[in-house]
Design a protein around this motif. Sequence first.
Motif, short mmCIF file in Angstrom:
data_model
loop_
_atom_site.label_atom_id
_atom_site.label_comp_id
_atom_site.label_asym_id
_atom_site.label_seq_id
_atom_site.Cartn_x
_atom_site.Cartn_y
_atom_site.Cartn_z
N GLN A 1 0.84 -1.19 0.00
CA GLN A 1 0.00 0.00 0.00
C GLN A 1 0.88 1.24 0.00
O GLN A 1 1.93 1.28 0.65
CB GLN A 1 -0.83 -0.04 1.28
CG GLN A 1 -2.27 0.43 1.27
CD GLN A 1 -3.04 0.52 0.04
OE1 GLN A 1 -2.69 1.18 -0.92
NE2 GLN A 1 -4.18 -0.15 0.05
N VAL A 2 0.47 2.25 -0.75
CA VAL A 2 1.20 3.50 -0.83
C VAL A 2 0.38 4.60 -0.18
O VAL A 2 -0.83 4.68 -0.39
CB VAL A 2 1.48 3.86 -2.30
CG1 VAL A 2 2.12 5.24 -2.40
CG2 VAL A 2 2.39 2.81 -2.95
N GLN A 3 1.04 5.44 0.61
CA GLN A 3 0.37 6.56 1.26
C GLN A 3 1.13 7.84 1.00
O GLN A 3 2.37 7.84 0.96
CB GLN A 3 0.26 6.33 2.77
CG GLN A 3 -0.75 5.27 3.18
CD GLN A 3 -0.94 5.23 4.68
OE1 GLN A 3 0.02 5.35 5.43
NE2 GLN A 3 -2.17 5.08 5.12
N LEU A 4 0.37 8.93 0.86
CA LEU A 4 0.96 10.27 0.76
C LEU A 4 0.45 11.06 1.96
O LEU A 4 -0.76 11.12 2.20
CB LEU A 4 0.54 10.98 -0.52
CG LEU A 4 0.89 10.31 -1.85
CD1 LEU A 4 0.44 11.19 -3.01
CD2 LEU A 4 2.37 10.03 -1.94
N VAL A 5 1.37 11.68 2.69
CA VAL A 5 1.00 12.44 3.88
C VAL A 5 1.55 13.85 3.74
O VAL A 5 2.77 14.04 3.65
CB VAL A 5 1.52 11.78 5.16
CG1 VAL A 5 1.16 12.64 6.38
CG2 VAL A 5 0.96 10.38 5.30
N GLU A 6 0.62 14.83 3.76
CA GLU A 6 1.01 16.25 3.64
C GLU A 6 1.19 16.85 5.03
O GLU A 6 0.58 16.40 6.01
CB GLU A 6 -0.05 17.05 2.90
CG GLU A 6 -0.30 16.64 1.47
CD GLU A 6 -1.68 16.09 1.28
OE1 GLU A 6 -2.20 16.14 0.15
OE2 GLU A 6 -2.26 15.60 2.27
N SER A 7 1.99 17.91 5.08
CA SER A 7 2.15 18.69 6.31
C SER A 7 2.56 20.10 5.92
O SER A 7 2.99 20.35 4.78
CB SER A 7 3.19 18.06 7.23
OG SER A 7 4.46 18.00 6.59
N GLY A 8 2.40 21.03 6.88
CA GLY A 8 2.90 22.38 6.67
C GLY A 8 1.85 23.44 6.43
O GLY A 8 2.18 24.62 6.29
N GLY A 9 0.58 23.06 6.36
CA GLY A 9 -0.46 24.06 6.17
C GLY A 9 -0.67 24.89 7.42
O GLY A 9 -0.08 24.63 8.47
N GLY A 10 -1.52 25.91 7.28
CA GLY A 10 -1.82 26.74 8.44
C GLY A 10 -2.38 28.08 8.03
O GLY A 10 -2.79 28.29 6.88
N LEU A 11 -2.39 28.99 9.01
CA LEU A 11 -2.90 30.34 8.82
C LEU A 11 -1.72 31.29 8.66
O LEU A 11 -0.78 31.25 9.48
CB LEU A 11 -3.76 30.75 10.02
CG LEU A 11 -4.23 32.21 10.07
CD1 LEU A 11 -5.17 32.51 8.91
CD2 LEU A 11 -4.90 32.48 11.41
#
Length: 121
Positions: A1-11
């Motif tokens: 299984q392949v997963q993509l995980v994003e980070s770094g968003g915000g206000l």
Amino acid sequence: QVQLVESGGGLVQPGGSLRLSCAASGDIFSIYNMGWYRQAPGKQRELVATITSGSSTNYADSVKGRFTISRDNAKNTVYLQMNSLKPEDTAVYYCNANVRPRFTARANIYWGQGTQVTVSS
């Protein structure tokens, strides 16, 4: 299984900067094109930027000169550096990647879960 995980968003305030990251994990044989898309409320998902395995890039006109896409192939990670942010950049940002899993003969498109970017004073 392949997963993509994003980070770094915000206000962030108008004129500010954010850096998004998206890491691919799982049983990966090879990653081809990677990209970032965004979807604002009430609008269709639109392309922001793409990058090939050889690091050729393509940008939407609305972000040219402000956003930079890059990738670290050793880490299976794609980045989006966003500068001079505007309120109209507010959206959920999604990464995607064309990935060939191990022990398969073809690549598939995978999407991350999305990360919210809000540009407001």
